[in-house]
Every structure is written in structure tokens, then in C-alpha cells.
Motif scaffolding. Sequence first.
Motif, short mmCIF file in Angstrom:
data_model
loop_
_atom_site.label_atom_id
_atom_site.label_comp_id
_atom_site.label_asym_id
_atom_site.label_seq_id
_atom_site.Cartn_x
_atom_site.Cartn_y
_atom_site.Cartn_z
N UNK A 1 27.53 26.56 20.74
CA UNK A 1 28.75 26.91 20.01
C UNK A 1 28.40 27.81 18.82
N UNK A 2 29.29 28.71 18.43
CA UNK A 2 28.98 29.64 17.34
C UNK A 2 29.05 29.02 15.95
N UNK A 3 29.62 27.81 15.86
CA UNK A 3 29.86 27.20 14.55
C UNK A 3 29.56 25.71 14.59
N UNK B 1 39.76 39.88 5.96
CA UNK B 1 38.94 38.68 6.04
C UNK B 1 38.33 38.40 4.68
N UNK B 2 37.92 37.16 4.46
CA UNK B 2 37.15 36.87 3.25
C UNK B 2 35.71 37.35 3.49
N UNK B 3 34.96 37.65 2.43
CA UNK B 3 33.56 38.03 2.61
C UNK B 3 32.76 36.98 3.39
N UNK B 4 33.08 35.72 3.16
CA UNK B 4 32.38 34.64 3.87
C UNK B 4 32.68 34.70 5.36
N UNK B 5 33.93 34.93 5.71
CA UNK B 5 34.30 35.02 7.12
C UNK B 5 33.59 36.18 7.81
N UNK B 6 33.51 37.32 7.11
CA UNK B 6 32.87 38.49 7.73
C UNK B 6 31.37 38.24 7.92
N UNK B 7 30.75 37.56 6.97
CA UNK B 7 29.34 37.23 7.13
C UNK B 7 29.12 36.33 8.34
N UNK B 8 29.96 35.32 8.49
CA UNK B 8 29.84 34.43 9.65
C UNK B 8 30.04 35.21 10.95
N UNK B 9 31.03 36.10 10.95
CA UNK B 9 31.30 36.91 12.15
C UNK B 9 30.09 37.78 12.49
N UNK B 10 29.47 38.34 11.46
CA UNK B 10 28.29 39.18 11.67
C UNK B 10 27.17 38.38 12.34
N UNK B 11 26.86 37.22 11.79
CA UNK B 11 25.77 36.40 12.35
C UNK B 11 26.12 35.95 13.77
N UNK B 12 27.34 35.50 13.98
CA UNK B 12 27.75 35.07 15.31
C UNK B 12 27.66 36.20 16.32
N UNK B 13 27.95 37.42 15.87
CA UNK B 13 27.98 38.56 16.79
C UNK B 13 26.60 38.95 17.29
N UNK B 14 25.55 38.43 16.66
CA UNK B 14 24.19 38.81 17.05
C UNK B 14 23.76 38.16 18.36
#
Length: 308
Positions: free
Chosen positions: A25-27, A241-254
Amino acid sequence: MSLLLHKVSITETTNINTAVASFQSPLMYGTKSGGRQTAQLVKDAIDSGFRHIATGGHHQAHNESGVGTGWKDSLVPREELFLQTCFVPWDGNDFQKQATDPESTPASIEEQVRLSIQTSLRNLQTNYLDAVLFHNFRAKLYAYDEMMKAWRVLEDYVKQGTIRYLGMTSVHDAAYLERLMSDATVKPSIIQNRFHSNRGYDVEMHEAFMKHKLQVQRFWLLNGSSGGGRKNSEMAGQKNLTPAQLLLAFVMSLGSQTCLVGTHTIEHMKQDVTISKCYNSVFSDLDGDDKERKEYATKLGMKPKIWT
């Protein structure tokens, strides 16, 4: 090697979501420093949509029994949850003795593992553990031969069906990992490493992670060198998005990455779950020049060896 790990296609990411009880799972929700609030925090996290919960047995910063109370209070069936804990060696810096432990330290690390697993099963109010990670203190890898003695006992639990998956924390040494992959009968499925610039965001480890198809759990995402994602605040604002959300999206996208978060607010829990369901559509042109992720990585201070 392409950007960071590899370019994950949309079809590759849509089959895995937060509401699936899986180590892929991504989270995931981590219970470090939850203290007496742990039971309520775990219930809140599950109510908000989390299904993967990570805690630690005999770990001074975790309240493992609180996790057991919290998931039970959520009324979500056990089979819909992924409950993960860790084994902390008794001479480890993070070790904390529990009231039910014997007065004297078990004579061998094998005995420590058996006692810890039984304690975790009792604390978590379950008859099986979805994953158990061997815990290393920060970046100090445990002595290999002693670690393997513990690993063999954990493998026995996997064969019995008491544990489903094994893993390890804080592995930044590719040679150590290769040795473990070669020697282990039950191979690790999970590596849990911090996401931090002082480790080069693990760029040097990516090839080994990919080679062995490991799921990498990332902690210290928002309170470390990333600055909570604020280095890319402008891009976050453009995407609503919040900066935190974008960071999570970036890591998940890897790809093959799980973000371990431990927020204590329901609002942030819900924001985290929301991004876990749409991260694959946040960055544009993943199958093209991947410009947005390259820009994000550069501002973060990530330095991949090869950009494609």
C-alpha cells in the motif's frame, strides 16, 4: 536507470490503494510517540481510511498494546488490516522492557525473538502478524551473525503461518542487504528507511531495492530535511495541494514506496488518505520528459546519478 527509481505508469499504480491490507500500500500509519493516545489515534487513523498500521514491540517510542485496543475499537475486521510490528534486540538502544517480561534477559537472541513475538501477538490481540521487521538502531546495522540467528527464528514463524512477511529497518549498506538476500530462506519483502538528504535519499540503494523487488517504507518524511515539502510550496499551490500532500505524492509516484506518517490530527489523516488515492495523477507527463518530478527532485536536493 531512469529518474530515481523508474517511471511508474498509471496502470502500474492504480491497482494498489490505501484500503487494501497489503505491504504494498502507498500509505501507512505509524504509532511512534503516540503514548497514551495511541489507541485513539489508531482508531482515528482507521476511521479516516488507513488500513496499514506500523508499531514496534519492546520499542521505547511505541505503545504496541494501544494499537491492539485501537484496531479493536475501530470494528474493522482483522483481515482488512495490515498490522506490522518489529523485533527490537534486548541490547538495542531503543529497547524497552515490558511488565510481562522475565526479570533476567533471555540467554540468547533466539529466545528474545520468541518472547517478543508472543508479546506482540498478545498486545495486538491477534493470532497472526502481517509483518515483522528486524529493528536496527538508526543507521547502525546489527552484527550480522547475531541478526541471522534471530532471522532464522522469524523464518520459522513464517513457515508456521504466524508471520506473513519479514523486513528490516535502516538498511543503507547494499553489501549487507545482498548478503541477507543470499543467506535468508525467507527473503525480506520490506525495507524501512528514512527519507533524508544525509543518506542521499537512498539513491545509491535504488538498484538493490529494485533488483530484489523490495517495498521501501519511508519515514521521517515531513519532519526531516524535506522541510515538510515547503521547498516546493509553489508547485503544491498550483495543484491545490498542501506541500505535505505533494511530497507524499512525489514519494509514492516513485514506485514500490510506502509513506509512513504519524500525524495526530484527523484533518491531516484525511488529507494523507486522499492523496494516496490520486497520487498517480498529480505529476504530469510521467511517460514523457517527466519534467515536473525532475523539478521537484532538484528543489528537494535529490541527485540521481542518471536523468532520463
